[in-house]
Design a protein around this motif. Structure first.
Motif, PDB file in Angstrom:
ATOM      1  N   ARG B 234     -16.206  -3.294 -78.101  1.00 19.96           N
ATOM      2  CA  ARG B 234     -16.780  -4.024 -79.397  1.00 19.96           C
ATOM      3  C   ARG B 234     -17.361  -5.378 -79.298  1.00 19.96           C
ATOM      4  O   ARG B 234     -18.186  -5.249 -80.439  1.00 19.96           O
ATOM      5  N   THR B 235     -16.752  -6.133 -78.602  1.00 17.68           N
ATOM      6  CA  THR B 235     -17.452  -6.916 -78.520  1.00 17.68           C
ATOM      7  C   THR B 235     -18.919  -7.203 -78.392  1.00 17.68           C
ATOM      8  O   THR B 235     -19.353  -7.775 -78.613  1.00 17.68           O
ATOM      9  N   VAL B 236     -19.237  -6.185 -77.648  1.00 23.55           N
ATOM     10  CA  VAL B 236     -20.382  -6.618 -76.689  1.00 23.55           C
ATOM     11  C   VAL B 236     -21.419  -5.272 -76.888  1.00 23.55           C
ATOM     12  O   VAL B 236     -22.073  -5.014 -76.905  1.00 23.55           O
ATOM     13  N   LEU B 237     -21.108  -4.381 -78.399  1.00 24.07           N
ATOM     14  CA  LEU B 237     -21.549  -3.755 -78.521  1.00 24.07           C
ATOM     15  C   LEU B 237     -23.056  -2.980 -78.804  1.00 24.07           C
ATOM     16  O   LEU B 237     -23.262  -2.398 -78.735  1.00 24.07           O
ATOM     17  N   ARG B 238     -23.402  -4.457 -79.725  1.00 23.27           N
ATOM     18  CA  ARG B 238     -25.063  -4.452 -78.770  1.00 23.27           C
ATOM     19  C   ARG B 238     -25.655  -4.109 -77.987  1.00 23.27           C
ATOM     20  O   ARG B 238     -26.518  -3.356 -77.360  1.00 23.27           O
ATOM     21  N   ALA B 240     -24.227  -3.222 -75.263  1.00 25.09           N
ATOM     22  CA  ALA B 240     -23.156  -2.265 -74.437  1.00 25.09           C
ATOM     23  C   ALA B 240     -22.732  -1.333 -75.224  1.00 25.09           C
ATOM     24  O   ALA B 240     -21.136  -1.770 -74.337  1.00 25.09           O
ATOM     25  N   PRO B 241     -23.747  -0.357 -75.665  1.00 23.97           N
ATOM     26  CA  PRO B 241     -22.797   0.588 -76.601  1.00 23.97           C
ATOM     27  C   PRO B 241     -21.787   1.321 -75.741  1.00 23.97           C
ATOM     28  O   PRO B 241     -20.975   1.927 -76.662  1.00 23.97           O
ATOM     29  N   PHE B 242     -22.712   0.807 -74.737  1.00 25.42           N
ATOM     30  CA  PHE B 242     -21.595   2.549 -73.547  1.00 25.42           C
ATOM     31  C   PHE B 242     -20.123   2.666 -73.195  1.00 25.42           C
ATOM     32  O   PHE B 242     -19.152   2.972 -73.124  1.00 25.42           O
ATOM     33  N   LEU B 243     -19.999   0.962 -73.641  1.00 25.42           N
ATOM     34  CA  LEU B 243     -18.633   0.590 -73.377  1.00 25.42           C
ATOM     35  C   LEU B 243     -17.431   1.151 -74.181  1.00 25.42           C
ATOM     36  O   LEU B 243     -16.093   1.713 -73.980  1.00 25.42           O
TER      37      LEU B 243
END
Ligand SMILES: Nc1ncnc2c1ncn2[C@@H]1O[C@H](COP(=O)(O)OP(=O)(O)OP(=O)(O)O)[C@@H](O)[C@H]1O
Ligand SMILES: [Mg+2]
Lengths: 261, 276
Positions: B234-238, B240-243
């Motif tokens: 969620r913290t890198v949703l923009r 790396a949404p894949f995570l």
């Protein structure tokens, strides 16, 4: 000594606001080794008396003496121990057994619960019980639902005699069987009684069967005793209205009453 | 026709069974295929998927292998889901049998307790329990079971109420069987089928609850969980949404698979019962 003495037994049920007495002040006695029949029309309270005598339900009033003791004050472990002497055979042998049970388990339970035989002895006991009711030991591993109705009722009788009871209550125990099997089961019951002096409280609406197996009969009507006495005397010459009606409604009996042994 | 054959004639049941098979395979092979600690750093951080074939699904913010996390997460989800559902079904069956068989005051007390548990939303209950006792796998299982046993208890009680009037229960009393033995040996096993029919719904709900707890950081910190992975991503949703999407899809497919397979089993057994 009187085996079972029932006095002023009363059981009421509430139905739709009003109370009806399913059993209303009934008294009777069963002597050791004798067969007392309870007969009467549907709803006259026969099964209720059976369940009261077995302490499956509790009466609202009355007394039950069994083997000289006040049976109604027995509770818990003492009641369970005494149950060895007071057994029952149900009408529908399929409903009377756990649907998952095998023949062996059904017979193993009473032997285990009443410590009648050790674990090692029990298979032989089970085989002996099966033979005593006219079955073979190879039936033991079969599931209850895999054997015939007649065989099942024999297993029910084997279970009832496993603990050497002094009294067996049979509630319409032969009514669900077809005629030829019925005769065999009645013979088995007479034979067991002759050999082991077991008393029967034999519930039936079939006066022909009652006449053939019972020493004495109690005729019930709407929860009360209408008439009682020697089975043949009562059935051959009923005095009460309900007795006359029951005899008149038994066609087999009317036609062949003179030939019944 | 065998029950298995009948099951295989339902496409939705086959799909469910297939998803479940893949899931079990993932859970069982996790430590064979990915023997090293899935929480250890395996490469550069935020490596995109399908770039490095030693790390097919790339890495997360801390450089952990996403595929390894997914496999180990399957293991946690299944373990927690199955354990919590088993515990819930067990508690429910025992409580329901006692209440239905004993009747009277025992029934009254047990059913009031059941009511009380049912009134509190099960997720809040689990949340409160884990916050107070502390997160570990066993506690999470207990917390989820705590909110899930009431349904099985009600179903078991209803079934026992009808079974206890049968002749064979009277017969067991006549031969002098102890009431506890009658309740648990004679009555309970025959009351189980409708209770077990609830299991797929309970397992699926348990897996979702576990994921939600992990998402809120209340999962076992020593285990990889899908909920934890979604929270991490969620913290890198923009960028790396894949995570978040990968474990999210895994979760949805799992719940769907369990539900479809469970429905298939219940339907085929129901059909068989109505035929016989
Ligand atoms: N649990 C119960 N609740 C309410 N009424 C009952 C209950 N059990 C029996 N009764 C009533 O008590 C009366 C006697 O019933 P019982 O079953 O003893 O009759 P029965 O003589 O055995 O009849 P049958 O020949 O049909 O078996 C009936 O009117 C019945 O409806
Ligand atoms: Mg009756």
């Amino acid at each position: 000594m009187t085996l079972l003495a029932v006095s002023d037994l009363t059981k009421r049920y509430r139905r739709g606001g009003k109370t009806i007495a399913a059993v209303d002040g009934v008294s009777f006695a069963v002597e050791p080794g004798e067969t007392l029949a309870l007969a009467g029309p549907s709803g006259s309270g026969k099964s209720t008396i059976a369940r009261l005598v077995l302490r499956l339900i509790e009466p609202d009033a009355g007394n039950i003496q069994f083997e000289g003791d006040d049976f109604l004050t027995l509770n818990g472990a003492a009641l369970r121990a005494r149950r060895a002497h007071l057994q029952m055979v149900f009408q529908d042998p399929l409903a009377a057994f756990n649907p998952r049970a095998t023949v062996a388990r059904v017979l193993d339970d009473p032997l285990r619960i009443h410590a009648i035989a050790s674990r090692a002895e029990r298979p032989a006991r089970i085989a002996a019980l099966l033979e005593r009711v006219g079955l073979t030991a190879d039936l033991a591993p079969r599931a209850i639902h895999e054997i015939s109705g007649g065989q099942r009722q024999r297993v029910a009788i084997a279970r009832a005699i496993a603990t050497n009871p002094s009294l067996i209550v049979l509630d319409e125990a032969v009514s669900a069987l077809d005629v030829s099997v019925r005769g065999q089961i009645l013979e088995l019951l007479l034979d067991l009684q002759a050999r082991e002096r077991i008393a029967y409280l034999f519930i039936s609406h079939d006066l022909g069967v009652v006449r053939a197996i019972a020493h004495r009969v109690v005729l019930l009507d709407a929860g009360r005793i209408a008439e009682s006495g020697d089975a043949r005397a009562v059935i051959d010459a009923p005095q009460s209205a309900i007795g006359k009606a029951l005899v008149a409604a038994a066609p087999r009996l009317n036609r062949s009453s003179r030939q019944v042994p | 026709m065998s029950p298995l054959n009948r099951l295989l004639r339902r496409p939705e049941a086959v799909a469910g069974a297939f998803i479940l098979a893949v899931l079990f395979a993932m859970a069982l092979s996790a430590s064979l295929l990915f023997p090293s600690d899935p929480q250890a750093i395996a490469g550069p951080a935020l490596l995109p998927s399908f770039q490095d074939w030693s790390l097919p699904l790339g890495t997360d913010r801390l450089g952990r292998d996403v595929l390894a996390e997914l496999f180990h997460g399957a293991r946690t989800s299944l373990a927690v889901g199955l354990a919590a559902a088993t515990a819930a079904l067990f508690i429910g069956a025992v409580v329901g049998t006692l209440a239905g068989f004993a009747g009277g005051l025992v029934d009254e007390v047990l059913m009031r307790i059941t009511d009380a548990f049912q009134t509190v939303p099960s997720f809040l209950l689990a949340l409160a329990f884990v916050s107070v006792v502390g997160p570990s796998l066993g506690i999470v299982v207990a917390a989820i079971a705590l909110g899930a046993w009431t349904g099985p208890a009600r179903v078991a009680r209803a079934e026992v109420l009808s079974i206890r009037e049968r002749d064979y229960v009277a017969g067991a009393r006549v031969i002098g069987m102890h009431p506890m033995a009658i309740a648990f040996r004679e009555v309970l096993p025959n009351a189980l089928p409708p209770v077990l029919a609830l299991s797929s719904v309970i397992v699926a709900a348990a897996i979702l609850t576990e994921a939600a707890l992990s998402f809120l950081g209340l999962g076992d910190p020593n285990r990889v969980t899908w909920g934890g992975m979604i929270a991490e991503g969620r913290t890198v949703l923009r960028t790396a949404p894949f995570l978040s999407i990968v474990p999210g899809i895994a979760l949805v497919l799992t719940v769907l698979g369990i539900y479809l397979a469970g429905e298939g089993v219940v339907e085929t057994t129901a059909v068989r019962r109505s035929l016989s």
